[in-house]
Design an enzyme around this catalytic site. Structure first.
Site, mmCIF file in Angstrom:
data_model
loop_
_atom_site.group_PDB
_atom_site.id
_atom_site.type_symbol
_atom_site.label_atom_id
_atom_site.label_comp_id
_atom_site.label_asym_id
_atom_site.label_seq_id
_atom_site.Cartn_x
_atom_site.Cartn_y
_atom_site.Cartn_z
ATOM 1 N N GLY A 117 80.933 75.079 89.567
ATOM 2 C CA GLY A 117 80.168 75.549 90.348
ATOM 3 C C GLY A 117 80.261 77.251 89.882
ATOM 4 N N SER A 144 77.185 79.123 87.891
ATOM 5 C CA SER A 144 75.813 79.772 87.970
ATOM 6 C C SER A 144 75.022 79.503 89.142
ATOM 7 C CB SER A 144 74.808 78.848 86.775
ATOM 8 O OG SER A 144 75.316 79.283 85.425
ATOM 9 N N SER A 178 76.219 70.193 86.718
ATOM 10 C CA SER A 178 76.321 68.777 86.082
ATOM 11 C C SER A 178 77.091 67.907 86.913
ATOM 12 C CB SER A 178 76.876 68.805 84.617
ATOM 13 O OG SER A 178 76.088 69.455 83.767
ATOM 14 N N GLU A 236 88.070 75.131 78.183
ATOM 15 C CA GLU A 236 86.634 75.092 78.353
ATOM 16 C C GLU A 236 85.858 75.138 77.036
ATOM 17 O OE1 GLU A 236 84.611 77.276 81.441
ATOM 18 O OE2 GLU A 236 82.622 76.775 80.704
ATOM 19 N N GLU A 268 75.073 84.432 73.433
ATOM 20 C CA GLU A 268 74.927 85.877 73.660
ATOM 21 C C GLU A 268 76.308 86.333 74.146
ATOM 22 O OE1 GLU A 268 72.672 83.724 74.142
ATOM 23 O OE2 GLU A 268 71.255 84.560 72.585
#
Lengths: 344, 376
Positions: free
Chosen positions: B129, B131, B163, B247, B363
Site C-alpha cells: 500500500g 500509491s 494488486s 523489490e 523516471e
C-alpha cells in the site's frame, strides 16, 4: 575479487596514470610509439600477465591478461597489448615452447603456406604492425592450419589508421619461412584467433565505456549553465543514468570473460554482442552531455569514443555475433531455451 | 570507479542444480493454468499452497517461523524457474519477496510468530500500500493518515493500484502518523491492515488487458491495533527504502516477456533467417547479462548489503528489455505466425506498459541511478 587481480589492477593503473597521459595518446597519432609505457608494463610482467612462464609470461590466468588489457583501455593506451596477448595465446594453443619477445602483433587474413614453406597472402587492419618486431599469422597449408611467425621487416607494409587514429596497417607477405617459425595447429586456429580477438575488444570496450562515463560525469558536475552545474538538470541526469545502465551491463558482460580459462565461443559472443551494442548509445550520450568541447581533439573524451567506434567493428561486430548466438539458440529449440540460459 | 556499477560475478551454490531439477519436476506435474511469465499475472491460492508445501514460500526465513533457512541464491533459482515456466505466482509473491523480509527486519517477535508461518503455508497473502490517488512517484506526498487513539491508530484515506487487494489478506500500508513537515520523509509509518476489516472497502479497477488485478482501497475510520504497527512509528520511510533491494533486483524485473522469446524460437524453428537469428541472439545476450547482474545482487543481499543503486539499475535495464521484446520481435515474425504465438505476443503487448511503471517508474529509477553517480 581475487587479491592477485586487485594487485594487478593497482600496479597497472599506477603505471598507466604516469605514462599514458592524454599527451602520450595524442603523440601516437603523430607517429610516436609509446616506448616507455610499453617497456615499463613489460618490465613489470604485465604485458603477458596471463601466459605461462615458458612463453615469457607471468604464469597467471587468462583473466589476468584481460584485466591488464581492460585497464589499458581505460587509459586509451595506444600499444598492442591485446595483440601480444592474442599472439602469445595462439602460440600457447599450438603448443609452442617459446614466444618471441619484443613488440608483437597478429595478422588475420587470407594466408597460404606452400609445400616449400612459402607464405603468401594479405591482411588489412593489422594493429600496430608498423611498430611490431614480429607478426604472428594464422595460415592454411593444404587445408590444414598453421601458425607462422615473420619479422615485421620481411613484410610489405602500407600504413593505415583506424577511426581512432591508431595504426591498422595493411601487410602483404610473399616469403619463405624458416621451419622453426611454423607451428602445426588444430584446424580451428583461425576461429580461435577470432574468439581471442573478440574477447580483447569486449573487455577493452567495457574499460573505455567506464572511463568515458567517468569523464562525462565529472564534466557535468563542474560545467555551469543557467547558474548551476548541468548535473542538476533532470534531462542530463536521465541521459547519464541510461548510459550508466549500459556501462554496468557492459562491465558485467566483459567480467564474465575474465572468469574463463578458454575463449568459449558462446561466452565470447554474449560479451561482444552486449558490449558492442552499448557503444553507439553511450558515445551519443557522452558527446551530447559534454557539448562542443567533447567534439574536439583538445579534450580527451575522443580517445575513448573513437576507440569504441573502432573496437566494436573488430573481430566481428555485434550483429555478426548475435547471428551466431541466434542460430545456436534455434538449434537448441524453444523447449530447451530456458534450461540452456539457466545453465550459463 | 562508481559505486553501484560493479556487479561482482557470483556463482550459484552447488545445491542449485538439484533444487532446479526439483522445481522443474514440480512444475511438470502442474496443470490448469495458462503460462504467463509476468509475475503479476495469474494468482492462484491453490498453486501457492502446493508450492508452500515444498518449502518454497518464505524459503530463506528461519525455521522457527516456518521457513527453510535456504540462501537468497537458492531462492533465486526457485523464483526464476517459476517465472520462466509462466507459473501463477502472484498470490504469494509480495509476501514472500517483501512483506516477510520486512517483518523479519523490523517486526516484533510477536508479529513474526503471528504473520510469518501462515505465509510459509501459502495461506496468507499480502499487498503493498504505497500509491494513492494523488500520490504516485512522489511517495512522500501521501495523505492517508493514522491518528493515535486508545489501543491503536485510526486510519482514513485511500490507496490505489493495489494488486491483489481483492484476493489477499493484508496490506502493508505506508501512512502519515504525523502531519507533513519540512522534513518530508518524517512522520510516516507502516501498518498492517487486514482486508477483512468492515471499514476497508476494495473497489476493483480493470487494467487495459481487461483483467481485474489492481484496486482502489478505501479506509474509513479503520482501527489498526498497536501491535500491527511495523517497526517504530515515524520510521516508515527508512523501512520502505530498505525493501527496495528486494523489490527491484529480482528476475521478475526482466523475465515478464520471456515467453515471447521462447515462443518466437518455436515459430522460426531450427532454420531461422539471419535477421531472425540476430534478433534472438541480441535478446539472449541481453537476458544472460541481466540474469548475471541480478544474481550478483542476490549475492549482495545474501551478504546483508543494501544494493539500492544496483537494484535500480537492474530494474531500469530489465524493464526496458522486457518492454521492448514484444515490440522488436514484430518485424521479424514469419508471415504465417501461429495463433498461439500471436496470443502470447498480444498478451505481452497489453501488459508491457505496466512494466516500467510498477515498483518505481523509469523516471524514479533514473533519479536513483543519477544519485548513485553523484549527480544529485
Amino acid at each position: 575479487m581475487r587479491e592477485e587481480t586487485r594487485l594487478i589492477i593497482e600496479t597497472t593503473n599506477r603505471i598507466l596514470s604516469d605514462l599514458c597521459t592524454p599527451g602520450v595518446v595524442d603523440a601516437t597519432e603523430s607517429g610516436q610509439f609509446a616506448t616507455q609505457l610499453w617497456q615499463t608494463l613489460n618490465e613489470n610482467g604485465l604485458i603477458l600477465a596471463g601466459l605461462p612462464e615458458h612463453l615469457g609470461g607471468a604464469g597467471g590466468e587468462m583473466g589476468d591478461s584481460l584485466t591488464v588489457i581492460r585497464c589499458a583501455a581505460r587509459f586509451a593506451a595506444p600499444i598492442p597489448i591485446a595483440e601480444t596477448f592474442i599472439a602469445a595465446s595462439l602460440a600457447n594453443f599450438v603448443g609452442a615452447t617459446s614466444f618471441s619477445g619484443g613488440v608483437v602483433t597478429v595478422a588475420n587474413g587470407e594466408f597460404e603456406l606452400s609445400e616449400n614453406n612459402t607464405l603468401t597472402g594479405k591482411a588489412n587492419n593489422v594493429a600496430f604492425a608498423r611498430w611490431a618486431d614480429r607478426i604472428y599469422i594464422p595460415a592454411k597449408q593444404q587445408g590444414a592450419s598453421v601458425l607462422c611467425v615473420v619479422d615485421r621487416d620481411a613484410v610489405e607494409l602500407t600504413e593505415q589508421v583506424s577511426i581512432a587514429g591508431e595504426p591498422r596497417d595493411t601487410i602483404e607477405v610473399n616469403l619463405v619461412i624458416d621451419a622453426a617459425d611454423i607451428y602445426q595447429a588444430p584446424s580451428e586456429l583461425q576461429d580461435y584467433a577470432r574468439r581471442l580477438g573478440a574477447m580483447t575488444r569486449s573487455v577493452m570496450m567495457s574499460g573505455a565505456l567506464e572511463s568515458a562515463l567517468e569523464l562525462v560525469v565529472d564534466y557535468s558536475l563542474t560545467r555551469q549553465q543557467f547558474g548551476r552545474s548541468i548535473s542538476k538538470f533532470q534531462a542530463i541526469q536521465h541521459q547519464l543514468a541510461t548510459m550508466a545502465g549500459e556501462v554496468a551491463a557492459s562491465i558485467r558482460a566483459a567480467d564474465s570473460l575474465a572468469q574463463l580459462q578458454q575463449p568459449v565461443e558462446l561466452e565470447v559472443a554474449f560479451a561482444k554482442s552486449r558490449v558492442g551494442q552499448a557503444c553507439g548509445p553511450c558515445a551519443e550520450v557522452a558527446h551530447q552531455v559534454m557539448g562542443a568541447i567533447g567534439y574536439t581533439l583538445e579534450h580527451h573524451l575522443n580517445h575513448r569514443t573513437r576507440r569504441l567506434w573502432c573496437w566494436r567493428e573488430e573481430y566481428g561486430n555485434e550483429r555478426q555475433w548475435q547471428e551466431l548466438i541466434g542460430h545456436e539458440m534455434c538449434r537448441t529449440g524453444a523447449d530447451e531455451l530456458w534450461p540452456r540460459v539457466a545453465s550459463l | 570507479m562508481f559505486q553501484g556499477l560493479n556487479f561482482e560475478p557470483v556463482v550459484l551454490p552447488e545445491t542449485a542444480d538439484a533444487l532446479r531439477k526439483e522445481v522443474r519436476a514440480f512444475l511438470d506435474e502442474e496443470t490448469g493454468w495458462f503460462p504467463n511469465s509476468d509475475f503479476n499475472t495469474g494468482a492462484s491460492a491453490e498453486f501457492s499452497q502446493r508450492l508452500a508445501k515444498r518449502g518454497w514460500v518464505g524459503m530463506t526465513w528461519p525455521k522457527k517461523y516456518g521457513g527453510s533457512e535456504r540462501s537468497f541464491l537458492e531462492r533465486y533459482v526457485v523464483t526464476e524457474e517459476l517465472l520462466a515456466a509462466g507459473a501463477p505466482v502472484a498470490a504469494h509473491w509480495i509476501a514472500d519477496r517483501q512483506s516477510g523480509p520486512l517483518l523479519l527486519k523490523f517486526g516484533t517477535e510477536e508479529q513474526r510468530q503471528r504473520f510469518l508461518p501462515p505465509i510459509t503455508r501459502g495461506e496468507s497473502f499480502f499487498s503493498i500500500g504505497m500509491s494513492e490517488p494523488d500520490t504516485g512517484s512522489d511517495l512522500a506526498s501521501i495523505r492517508t493518515s493514522a491518528v493515535k487513539v486508545d489501543g491503536g491508530w485510526l486510519v482514513n484515506g485511500s490507496k490505489i493500484w493495489t494488486s491483489g487487494a481483492h484476493l489477499n489478506h493484508y496490506m502493508v500500508a505506508l501512512v502519515r502518523t504525523e502531519p507533513a513537515s519540512e522534513n518530508r520523509h518524517a512522520g510516516m509509518s507502516q501498518l498492517l491492515i487486514g482486508f477483512d476489516d468492515p471499514n476497508v472497502t476494495v473497489r476493483g479497477i480493470k487494467n487495459l488487458a481487461g483483467e481485474s488485478d489492481f484496486n482502489q482501497v478505501f479506509f474509513d475510520d479503520v482501527l489498526v491495533p498497536d501491535d500491527q504497527v511495523i517497526g517504530e512509528p515515524g520510521n516508515g520511510w527508512v523501512q520502505v527504502i530498505s525493501e527496495l533491494g528486494y523489490e527491484r533486483s529480482g528476475p521478475e524485473r526482466f523475465l515478464s516477456s520471456f515467453l515471447v522469446i521462447q515462443e518466437l524460437l518455436r515459430e522460426v524453428g531450427s532454420n531461422p533467417t539471419d535477421e531472425q537469428a540476430a534478433l534472438i541472439g541480441k535478446l539472449v545476450a541481453e537476458l544472460v547479462t541481466l540474469r548475471r547482474m541480478s544474481i550478483s545482487v542476490a549475492g549482495m543481499l545474501e551478504e546483508g548489503k543494501a544494493p539500492n543503486t544496483e537494484a535500480a539499475l537492474i530494474k531500469e535495464l530489465g524493464n526496458t528489455f522486457e518492454r521492448i521484446v514484444p515490440e522488436i520481435v514484430r518485424p521479424v515474425l514469419p508471415q504465417d505466425a501461429s495463433a498461439h504465438f500471436l496470443a502470447t505476443l498480444n498478451d505481452a503487448i497489453l501488459h508491457a506498459p505496466s512494466f516500467t511503471l510498477r515498483g518505481g517508474t523509469r523516471e524514479i529509477l533514473r533519479g536513483v541511478i543519477a544519485r548513485g553517480l553523484g549527480l544529485r
